[in-house]
Write an enzyme that holds these catalytic residues in place. Structure first.
Site, PDB file in Angstrom:
ATOM      1  N   ASP A   1       0.849  -1.186   0.000  1.00  0.00           N
ATOM      2  CA  ASP A   1       0.000   0.000   0.000  1.00  0.00           C
ATOM      3  C   ASP A   1       0.887   1.238   0.000  1.00  0.00           C
ATOM      4  O   ASP A   1       2.004   1.215   0.528  1.00  0.00           O
ATOM      5  CB  ASP A   1      -0.861   0.043   1.267  1.00  0.00           C
ATOM      6  CG  ASP A   1      -2.011  -0.945   1.250  1.00  0.00           C
ATOM      7  OD1 ASP A   1      -2.168  -1.686   0.265  1.00  0.00           O
ATOM      8  OD2 ASP A   1      -2.769  -0.974   2.239  1.00  0.00           O
TER       9      ASP A   1
ATOM     10  N   HIS B   1       4.799  -7.478  -0.020  1.00  0.00           N
ATOM     11  CA  HIS B   1       4.507  -8.789  -0.599  1.00  0.00           C
ATOM     12  C   HIS B   1       5.173  -8.933  -1.964  1.00  0.00           C
ATOM     13  O   HIS B   1       5.596  -7.950  -2.576  1.00  0.00           O
ATOM     14  CB  HIS B   1       2.997  -8.968  -0.726  1.00  0.00           C
ATOM     15  CG  HIS B   1       2.279  -9.076   0.580  1.00  0.00           C
ATOM     16  ND1 HIS B   1       1.393 -10.095   0.874  1.00  0.00           N
ATOM     17  CD2 HIS B   1       2.308  -8.283   1.691  1.00  0.00           C
ATOM     18  CE1 HIS B   1       0.907  -9.929   2.096  1.00  0.00           C
ATOM     19  NE2 HIS B   1       1.445  -8.840   2.606  1.00  0.00           N
TER      20      HIS B   1
ATOM     21  N   SER C   1       8.337   3.834   5.044  1.00  0.00           N
ATOM     22  CA  SER C   1       9.523   3.945   4.212  1.00  0.00           C
ATOM     23  C   SER C   1       9.161   3.705   2.755  1.00  0.00           C
ATOM     24  O   SER C   1       8.064   4.034   2.329  1.00  0.00           O
ATOM     25  CB  SER C   1      10.615   2.993   4.679  1.00  0.00           C
ATOM     26  OG  SER C   1      11.851   3.361   4.091  1.00  0.00           O
TER      27      SER C   1
END
Length: 281
Positions: free
Chosen positions: A88, A144, A247
C-alpha cells in the site's frame, strides 16, 4: 531547501532511529497507547481493515504498526500475467531505467548501480523498469511479492537515514541510493527481479520472512548473504518483508518482460495486490 530538510543533513540519524526503536518496542501502556492514538488520529489509520481492530489489543506500537490485515482485505489482480503492487502507499516515481538511471524527482536521479551497490547486478536491469512506492505512517507496512521468485541473495547496504517523504525526495540528491537498505535478489521465470527495502529517518528496522530482523544492526560495510541452495521460493502475493515504520520499496524488472500498468504516476495512491505491470512475454 526547507529548514527541516536542511536539519536532516546534520541530525544523528541512527541515534534518533535507535530512540524511536526503543519507544516503538516499549511495553509501557502509556507510551504505546499515546503513540498508537497519535498516529491513528494524525494520519487517519483505518483499523477496520486490520486483523485486530482494537488499538488497545496491541502490546507495543511496533505490533500495531506492523499489524496484519484481515483475510480478504487485499486481493491479487486475477490476471495471471499481472505483476502485483508490493505494498500500500503512493507511487513516488515509476518508468523505464534509461542508461542505468532511475528517476527520483524533477532534476534528480540516481543509478541502478548505486542503488544495488553493484555494477554487475545493475546490468541485468539496463533498459528495464522500476517502480518506487512510498509507504506513509497510515499504510499497511508489510511488503509482498510482485511475482513468484526464488531468493538468491540479499545485500545489506549501509547508509544514511534521510526522510523519504515527498519533500525530501524532491530536495535530497540520490536519496534512495544514500539511505540504508536491503536489496533482495530473486530469480523468476522471466529473469531477475530485485526488491529493495529502503530505510528512512526513524525507521527502526527491516525484517524478512526468511531471516527475521535484518536492519538494525546498522551496517558499516556492504554485507551479502547467499541463499542459492536454501530453496526459499516465495509465491506471487506472498508476504516477504515488513518495515517497522514508514519507508519505501523499489521494484526493478529486466528489459523486455513487462509493461507498466496504465495510470501509474507520481503521487498516485496504490494498494497491495493491484496491477503493477503486465508480462509481455
Amino acid at each position: 531547501m526547507s529548514l527541516v530538510t536542511r536539519l536532516t543533513y546534520a541530525l544523528p540519524h541512527r541515534w534518533l532511529s535507535s530512540i524511536a526503536r526503543s519507544l516503538a518496542y516499549s511495553r509501557h501502556p502509556r507510551v504505546s497507547r499515546w503513540l498508537i492514538d497519535t498516529v491513528t488520529e494524525k494520519f487517519g489509520v483505518d483499523l477496520e481493515e486490520a486483523a485486530e481492530a482494537d488499538p488497545r489489543a496491541y502490546p507495543t506500537f511496533n505490533a500495531f504498526f506492523t499489524r496484519a490485515l484481515r483475510p480478504g482485505a487485499r486481493q491479487p489482480d486475477p490476471d495471471p500475467r499481472a505483476l502485483l503492487m508490493p505494498a500500500d502507499g503512493r507511487i513516488s516515481q515509476c518508468g523505464p531505467i534509461r542508461a542505468g538511471e532511475i528517476f527520483q524527482a524533477k532534476g534528480r536521479s540516481f543509478t541502478a548501480a548505486e542503488l544495488l551497490a553493484s555494477e554487475d547486478d545493475a546490468r541485468a536491469f539496463d533498459d528495464g523498469l522500476f517502480a518506487t512506492v512510498y509507504l506513509s505512517p497510515k499504510d499497511y507496512h508489510r511488503v509482498h511479492m510482485p511475482w513468484t521468485g526464488r531468493l538468491l541473495r540479499t545485500v545489506h547496504v549501509p547508509g544514511r537515514l534521510f526522510s523519504v517523504g515527498p519533500n525530501a525526495v524532491r530536495l535530497v540528491p540520490r536519496l534512495f541510493a544514500r539511505n540504508e537498505r536491503l536489496v533482495c535478489h530473486f530469480e523468476t521465470d522471466f529473469g531477475p527481479m530485485a526488491v529493495v527495502m529502503v530505510g528512512a529517518l526513524l525507521v527502526s528496522g527491516v525484517e524478512t520472512v526468511w531471516g527475521g530482523v535484518e536492519i538494525p544492526q546498522y551496517g558499516d560495510r556492504v554485507l551479502e548473504k547467499r541463499y542459492d541452495g536454501a530453496g526459499i521460493e516465495l509465491k506471487r502475493f506472498e508476504e516477504m518483508a515488513r518495515f517497522n515504520y514508514g519507508s519505501t520499496v523499489i521494484v526493478l524488472l529486466p528489459p523486455g518482460v513487462a509493461e507498466l500498468a496504465p495510470g501509474l504516476g507520481e503521487e498516485v495512491a496504490v494498494r497491495l495486490g493491484q496491477r503493477l505491470a503486465t508480462l509481455s512475454r
